[in-house]
Design a protein around this motif. Structure first.
Motif, PDB file in Angstrom:
ATOM      1  N   LEU A 283       7.576  -4.374  42.260  1.00  0.00           N
ATOM      2  CA  LEU A 283       7.484  -3.115  41.526  1.00  0.00           C
ATOM      3  C   LEU A 283       6.434  -2.199  42.141  1.00  0.00           C
ATOM      4  O   LEU A 283       6.654  -0.985  42.263  1.00  0.00           O
ATOM      5  N   LEU A 284       5.288  -2.773  42.531  1.00  0.00           N
ATOM      6  CA  LEU A 284       4.249  -1.976  43.193  1.00  0.00           C
ATOM      7  C   LEU A 284       4.774  -1.346  44.479  1.00  0.00           C
ATOM      8  O   LEU A 284       4.466  -0.192  44.791  1.00  0.00           O
ATOM      9  N   SER A 285       5.574  -2.094  45.220  1.00  0.00           N
ATOM     10  CA  SER A 285       6.095  -1.582  46.492  1.00  0.00           C
ATOM     11  C   SER A 285       7.013  -0.379  46.295  1.00  0.00           C
ATOM     12  O   SER A 285       7.196   0.420  47.207  1.00  0.00           O
ATOM     13  N   TYR A 286       7.574  -0.253  45.093  1.00  0.00           N
ATOM     14  CA  TYR A 286       8.426   0.896  44.774  1.00  0.00           C
ATOM     15  C   TYR A 286       7.679   1.950  43.966  1.00  0.00           C
ATOM     16  O   TYR A 286       8.288   2.865  43.422  1.00  0.00           O
ATOM     17  N   GLY A 287       6.371   1.798  43.870  1.00  0.00           N
ATOM     18  CA  GLY A 287       5.553   2.796  43.197  1.00  0.00           C
ATOM     19  C   GLY A 287       5.669   2.792  41.684  1.00  0.00           C
ATOM     20  O   GLY A 287       5.328   3.779  41.035  1.00  0.00           O
TER      21      GLY A 287
END
Length: 152
Positions: free
Chosen positions: A133-137
């Motif tokens: 989720l972090l990698s997709y902002g």
């Protein structure tokens, strides 16, 4: 004194991890949150930052220490005079894996493993999903302890 190691990568430390620590504090005198360093894993947060984030989360709680370590968890536990390893499990697959490791740790060093089942509402939360989720902002705040500062 009942001292336990709670080992993991904690990349990042989720509300599931937090729940396990809080519940383990009801029967342990001291918990060392051990951040295992595995050069084969590609982590989102550097080890030093994970240590700082968790230390800040538990600042003022003398029953919690946070340390990074290399090598086998059982060796780290022995070096810290911990007689217990705490593990959280979410699935049957987790149980089968942890049972094997617990048996080996008991044979190697007489260290007992205590398995805590994840609370049902937290079962779907994992560091892997949070990293994705972090990698997709995406906003991951609902999956992390309220006081965990991932921006330090």
């Amino acid at each position: 004194m009942k001292r336990a190691i709670f080992p993991g990568t904690f990349d990042p430390f989720t509300i599931g991890h937090y729940s396990v620590v809080e519940r383990a504090l009801t029967f342990m005198d001291e918990i060392i949150i051990g951040i295992g360093v595995n050069e084969k894993k590609h982590t989102w947060f550097p080890t030093e930052k994970r240590v700082r984030m968790i230390e800040k989360l538990y600042a003022g709680n003398p029953r919690i220490r946070v340390e990074a370590y290399n090598g086998l968890t059982v060796d780290f536990a022995c070096m810290r005079d911990a007689r217990f390893i705490i593990r959280g499990i979410r699935t049957v697959h987790d149980f089968e894996y942890e049972e094997t490791i617990a048996d080996i740790n008991r044979k190697l060093a007489g260290i007992e493993t205590i398995l805590l089942f994840t609370e049902p509402e937290l079962t779907a939360i994992s560091s892997t999903i949070v990293r994705e989720l972090l990698s997709y902002g995406k906003d991951v705040s609902s999956f992390l302890p309220a006081d965990l500062d991932i921006n330090i």
